[in-house]
Design a protein around this motif. Sequence first.
Motif, PDB file in Angstrom:
ATOM      1  N   PRO A  68      -1.003  -4.329  10.095  1.00  0.00           N
ATOM      2  CA  PRO A  68       0.281  -3.645   9.979  1.00  0.00           C
ATOM      3  C   PRO A  68       1.622  -4.699  10.254  1.00  0.00           C
ATOM      4  O   PRO A  68       2.414  -4.286   9.583  1.00  0.00           O
ATOM      5  CB  PRO A  68       0.107  -2.731  11.358  1.00  0.00           C
ATOM      6  N   LEU A  69       1.080  -5.637  10.745  1.00  0.00           N
ATOM      7  CA  LEU A  69       2.228  -6.714  11.026  1.00  0.00           C
ATOM      8  C   LEU A  69       2.732  -7.268   9.702  1.00  0.00           C
ATOM      9  O   LEU A  69       3.826  -7.372   9.242  1.00  0.00           O
ATOM     10  CB  LEU A  69       2.129  -7.675  12.056  1.00  0.00           C
ATOM     11  N   ILE A  70       1.421  -7.657   8.862  1.00  0.00           N
ATOM     12  CA  ILE A  70       2.066  -8.320   7.785  1.00  0.00           C
ATOM     13  C   ILE A  70       2.404  -7.282   6.701  1.00  0.00           C
ATOM     14  O   ILE A  70       3.533  -7.673   5.949  1.00  0.00           O
ATOM     15  CB  ILE A  70       0.345  -8.700   7.257  1.00  0.00           C
ATOM     16  N   ALA A  71       1.977  -5.941   6.909  1.00  0.00           N
ATOM     17  CA  ALA A  71       2.813  -4.870   5.899  1.00  0.00           C
ATOM     18  C   ALA A  71       4.153  -4.828   6.231  1.00  0.00           C
ATOM     19  O   ALA A  71       5.055  -4.470   5.426  1.00  0.00           O
ATOM     20  CB  ALA A  71       1.838  -3.796   5.960  1.00  0.00           C
ATOM     21  N   ALA A  72       4.490  -4.629   7.594  1.00  0.00           N
ATOM     22  CA  ALA A  72       5.843  -4.573   7.871  1.00  0.00           C
ATOM     23  C   ALA A  72       6.640  -5.701   7.546  1.00  0.00           C
ATOM     24  O   ALA A  72       8.107  -5.523   6.874  1.00  0.00           O
ATOM     25  CB  ALA A  72       6.114  -4.479   9.535  1.00  0.00           C
ATOM     26  N   VAL A  73       6.183  -7.164   7.448  1.00  0.00           N
ATOM     27  CA  VAL A  73       6.999  -8.146   7.021  1.00  0.00           C
ATOM     28  C   VAL A  73       7.090  -8.092   5.752  1.00  0.00           C
ATOM     29  O   VAL A  73       8.163  -8.522   5.146  1.00  0.00           O
ATOM     30  CB  VAL A  73       6.277  -9.396   7.722  1.00  0.00           C
ATOM     31  N   ALA A  74       6.269  -7.849   4.927  1.00  0.00           N
ATOM     32  CA  ALA A  74       6.368  -7.643   3.405  1.00  0.00           C
ATOM     33  C   ALA A  74       7.299  -6.428   2.946  1.00  0.00           C
ATOM     34  O   ALA A  74       8.313  -6.869   2.147  1.00  0.00           O
ATOM     35  CB  ALA A  74       4.952  -7.248   2.788  1.00  0.00           C
ATOM     36  N   PHE A  75       7.277  -5.501   3.771  1.00  0.00           N
ATOM     37  CA  PHE A  75       8.273  -4.502   3.188  1.00  0.00           C
ATOM     38  C   PHE A  75       9.501  -4.788   3.745  1.00  0.00           C
ATOM     39  O   PHE A  75      10.515  -4.812   2.923  1.00  0.00           O
ATOM     40  CB  PHE A  75       7.740  -2.977   4.116  1.00  0.00           C
ATOM     41  N   ILE A  76       9.916  -5.343   4.685  1.00  0.00           N
ATOM     42  CA  ILE A  76      11.107  -5.903   4.983  1.00  0.00           C
ATOM     43  C   ILE A  76      11.578  -7.091   4.162  1.00  0.00           C
ATOM     44  O   ILE A  76      12.754  -7.189   3.550  1.00  0.00           O
ATOM     45  CB  ILE A  76      11.117  -6.526   6.719  1.00  0.00           C
ATOM     46  N   PHE A  77      10.856  -7.928   3.582  1.00  0.00           N
ATOM     47  CA  PHE A  77      10.946  -8.903   2.572  1.00  0.00           C
ATOM     48  C   PHE A  77      11.709  -8.403   1.364  1.00  0.00           C
ATOM     49  O   PHE A  77      12.453  -8.651   0.745  1.00  0.00           O
ATOM     50  CB  PHE A  77       9.726  -9.810   2.624  1.00  0.00           C
ATOM     51  N   LEU A  78      10.777  -7.235   0.901  1.00  0.00           N
ATOM     52  CA  LEU A  78      11.056  -6.506  -0.111  1.00  0.00           C
ATOM     53  C   LEU A  78      12.442  -5.791  -0.152  1.00  0.00           C
ATOM     54  O   LEU A  78      13.080  -5.684  -1.154  1.00  0.00           O
ATOM     55  CB  LEU A  78       9.889  -5.773  -0.821  1.00  0.00           C
ATOM     56  N   GLY A  79      12.527  -5.253   1.000  1.00  0.00           N
ATOM     57  CA  GLY A  79      13.723  -4.721   1.292  1.00  0.00           C
ATOM     58  C   GLY A  79      14.998  -5.497   1.357  1.00  0.00           C
ATOM     59  O   GLY A  79      16.080  -5.049   0.701  1.00  0.00           O
ATOM     60  N   LEU A  80      15.061  -6.693   1.721  1.00  0.00           N
ATOM     61  CA  LEU A  80      16.046  -7.851   1.620  1.00  0.00           C
ATOM     62  C   LEU A  80      16.051  -7.950   0.381  1.00  0.00           C
ATOM     63  O   LEU A  80      17.474  -8.278  -0.393  1.00  0.00           O
ATOM     64  CB  LEU A  80      15.840  -8.823   2.399  1.00  0.00           C
ATOM     65  N   ILE A  81      15.081  -8.208  -0.592  1.00  0.00           N
ATOM     66  CA  ILE A  81      15.423  -8.444  -1.987  1.00  0.00           C
ATOM     67  C   ILE A  81      16.143  -7.594  -2.544  1.00  0.00           C
ATOM     68  O   ILE A  81      17.078  -7.803  -3.543  1.00  0.00           O
ATOM     69  CB  ILE A  81      14.194  -8.860  -2.660  1.00  0.00           C
ATOM     70  N   VAL A  82      15.811  -6.420  -2.599  1.00  0.00           N
ATOM     71  CA  VAL A  82      16.597  -4.918  -3.172  1.00  0.00           C
ATOM     72  C   VAL A  82      17.876  -5.058  -2.821  1.00  0.00           C
ATOM     73  O   VAL A  82      18.832  -4.811  -3.515  1.00  0.00           O
ATOM     74  CB  VAL A  82      15.788  -3.709  -2.848  1.00  0.00           C
TER      75      VAL A  82
END
Length: 66
Positions: free
Chosen positions: A26-40
């Motif tokens: 879940p930590l990996i998933a959260a980091v990925a979603f945060i990273f993609l959110g910053l890109i958007v």
Amino acid sequence: MSLLSTIVQAAEETKNALVFPAWVFPLIAAVAFIFLGLIVWSFRDVANRHSQKTGGSPASGHTTDH
């Protein structure tokens, strides 16, 4: 020994350990979603930054001239 008991015994012996502890996934998933959110988030309001290329016309391209 029957075929069913052989299959059950083989299934019990084959236990694959996880690559990471369970809390890492879940930590990996959260980091990925945060990273993609910053890109958007970085592309916010991009259409309004380049109004000089559209000549200041409305974004929809429709005019009230009939």
